[in-house]
Scaffold this active site. Structure first.
Site, mmCIF file in Angstrom:
data_model
loop_
_atom_site.group_PDB
_atom_site.id
_atom_site.type_symbol
_atom_site.label_atom_id
_atom_site.label_comp_id
_atom_site.label_asym_id
_atom_site.label_seq_id
_atom_site.Cartn_x
_atom_site.Cartn_y
_atom_site.Cartn_z
ATOM 1 N N HIS A 285 0.808 -1.212 0.000
ATOM 2 C CA HIS A 285 0.000 0.000 0.000
ATOM 3 C C HIS A 285 0.848 1.272 0.000
ATOM 4 O O HIS A 285 0.400 2.323 -0.490
ATOM 5 C CB HIS A 285 -0.928 0.013 1.217
ATOM 6 C CG HIS A 285 -1.965 -1.066 1.175
ATOM 7 N ND1 HIS A 285 -2.789 -1.351 2.240
ATOM 8 C CD2 HIS A 285 -2.304 -1.957 0.201
ATOM 9 C CE1 HIS A 285 -3.598 -2.353 1.932
ATOM 10 N NE2 HIS A 285 -3.323 -2.739 0.698
ATOM 11 N N PHE B 62 -1.072 -8.177 4.973
ATOM 12 C CA PHE B 62 0.279 -7.590 4.863
ATOM 13 C C PHE B 62 0.297 -6.244 4.148
ATOM 14 O O PHE B 62 1.273 -5.912 3.471
ATOM 15 C CB PHE B 62 1.226 -8.576 4.168
ATOM 16 C CG PHE B 62 1.064 -9.996 4.638
ATOM 17 C CD1 PHE B 62 1.138 -10.312 5.972
ATOM 18 C CD2 PHE B 62 0.786 -11.010 3.733
ATOM 19 C CE1 PHE B 62 0.959 -11.630 6.416
ATOM 20 C CE2 PHE B 62 0.608 -12.320 4.159
ATOM 21 C CZ PHE B 62 0.693 -12.628 5.512
ATOM 22 N N CYS B 63 -0.759 -5.452 4.319
ATOM 23 C CA CYS B 63 -0.839 -4.136 3.652
ATOM 24 C C CYS B 63 -0.577 -4.267 2.159
ATOM 25 O O CYS B 63 0.038 -3.389 1.537
ATOM 26 C CB CYS B 63 0.128 -3.144 4.299
ATOM 27 S SG CYS B 63 -0.340 -2.699 5.980
ATOM 28 N N ALA B 64 -1.053 -5.372 1.595
ATOM 29 C CA ALA B 64 -1.000 -5.595 0.149
ATOM 30 C C ALA B 64 -2.289 -6.325 -0.232
ATOM 31 O O ALA B 64 -2.260 -7.408 -0.810
ATOM 32 C CB ALA B 64 0.227 -6.405 -0.228
#
Length: 459
Positions: free
Chosen positions: A129, A378-380
């Site tokens: 992100h 995982f901020c993805a």
């Protein structure tokens, strides 16, 4: 929570000793064990070398730039020498600038703020992100999100097609990761840079996961900018770096307005002020800089360079092979990958376990084995949803399970390691995965504040 420290040094077989290598943590089943930190992709533990260097400097700390006192002058030299050390570490070109920021996220937001008007940005949906989201903050910037490729060549072809079709032809920027924070897989950065430049675009490399594991050379890769964070690079002191071409940065308004960024300020006859901004990196470093953060990054860069990246890469490949081989022996484990099991990668591996909620599995690794991993998206989010076959809007977020233990949830488990990881931690992890899958958890778990945690009793 209580922890204690082991007298013996448990960093055997780890090339670079890290803080926390001798910390004991309690197990819910009784007793203590030295903590196995296998969450390097989130924040790598600080190198002992970095900690010692910072501690050695601390008594001499002073405010940098323009101070007449000895400590201010010493701190200024340390700060600017750190900039040069990092430039050497990154293989910067003579005309490149190294700007100190707070993190990779901050670095990419700085670059986003510096884009020329009407810049077209091209970014794969596979990005973290930090490199996926900053670009739409400018109302005059158009962002094209590219689908996840399944081979290196497909990545290059997808980018070339998108760049060739852009209308109108004007300033363009490509943003790409060097190594995925989800799969650990290396991306064809040099080939993507060549494609970008062939179509008149520039490229920024998110090296947050690459720099701690592999050499990053701006000149050799022919990228325009590199961004990374200290806390991924064994220097967790809240600092980051944006390094690369100066022109867009010099032409942009300062990221923050204030002292340090301004070269001269004068009152006008009409009552306002005229400001002359710096054209150096100081233009985007307003305020008192994080000297210790900058120095800690430079110290980590020196430590990695002196240890020899060839040796570090070779050892990490051995650890990766051990983890891959161990997980391959468990049919219930599915390792996530874009480019295939044989794709080169850094020490980051994500997986799901059939019959397990990923947060439940990660909690059991911690509570019953003293192993720290990460679970979630995982901020993805777009990438993990793609890899798990989820719908774009399906529930699931970083670290927050949407299902009870044993039920399906759109999240995964990530194990990550590096130059400070002892062999024993890898062996314990593989053994723990096998035991949990074969025998189940030995403790009961519940969801509390969005986290899966041990219940107060085993039964």
């Amino acid at each position: 929570m209580s922890v204690s420290v082991v007298a013996a040094d448990r960093s055997v077989c780890a090339p670079l000793p890290v803080l926390g290598r001798d910390v004991l943590v309690p197990l819910v089943t009784g007793g203590e064990v030295d903590y196995a930190a296998l969450d390097y992709a989130a924040s790598a533990p600080a190198l002992q070398r970095v900690w010692d260097d910072v501690a050695g400097y601390a008594p001499y700390y002073g405010s940098v730039h323009r101070g007449a006192g000895y400590l201010s002058q010493l701190s200024t030299d340390l700060f600017e020498n750190s900039r040069r050390t990092i430039a050497d570490f990154l293989g910067c070109r003579a005309e490149d600038q190294v700007v100190f920021t707070r993190s990779t996220t901050d670095s990419l937001n700085l670059l986003a703020a510096a884009l020329p008007a009407h810049t077209r940005v091209f970014v794969f949906e596979t990005e973290h992100h930090a490199s996926l989201l900053p670009w739409e903050q400018r109302p005059d910037t158009e962002v094209t999100y590219l689908n996840a490729p399944r081979t290196h060549q497909q990545a290059v072809d997808t980018l070339e097609k998108a760049l060739a079709e852009r209308e109108p032809y004007g300033p363009a920027l490509v943003c790409v990761t060097g190594a995925s924070n989800v799969t650990g897989e290396l991306w064809p950065v040099k080939e993507l840079a060549a494609a970008a430049h062939a179509h008149g675009a520039r490229i920024v490399l998110d090296a947050a996961q690459l720099a701690p594991h592999h050499p990053v050379d701006i000149d050799a890769l022919d990228v325009d900018w590199v961004a990374f964070s200290g806390h991924k690079l064994y220097a967790p002191f809240g600092a980051g770096v944006l390094a690369g071409r100066a022109d867009w940065l010099q032409d942009a308004d300062p990221y923050l307005a204030g002292g340090g960024a301004s070269r001269k300020v004068a009152r006008r006859a009409d009552g306002g002020v005229d400001v002359e901004w710096h054209t150096t990196a100081a233009r985007h470093e307003a305020g008192s800089p994080n000297v210790i953060g900058a120095y800690s990054i430079a110290s980590a860069c020196q430590a990695l360079t002196e240890a020899g990246f060839d040796d570090l890469v070779a050892r990490e490949r051995t650890l990766i092979a051990r983890v891959q081989a161990g997980l391959a022996e468990v049919p219930e484990v599915n390792v996530l990958s874009l480019f295939g099991d044989d794709a080169p990668r850094v020490g980051v591996i994500s997986f799901v376990v059939e019959g397990w909620n990923s947060s439940h599995f990660a909690a059991a690794l911690s509570a019953e084995y003293g192993i720290g991993v990460r679970d979630g998206l995982f901020c993805a989010h777009p990438l993990v949803r793609t890899l798990l076959g989820g719908e774009p809007g399906e529930q699931g977020e970083c670290g927050a399970p949407e299902a009870a233990p044993g039920e399906r949830s759109l999240n995964a488990i990530r194990v990550s390691f590096g130059a400070g990881t002892p062999d024993e931690h890898i062996e314990r992890f593989v053994r723990a995965v096998k035991e949990l899958v074969a025998d189940g958890a030995r403790w009961n778990y519940r969801t509390e504040d969005g986290r899966c945690v041990p219940a107060r009793s085993a039964g």
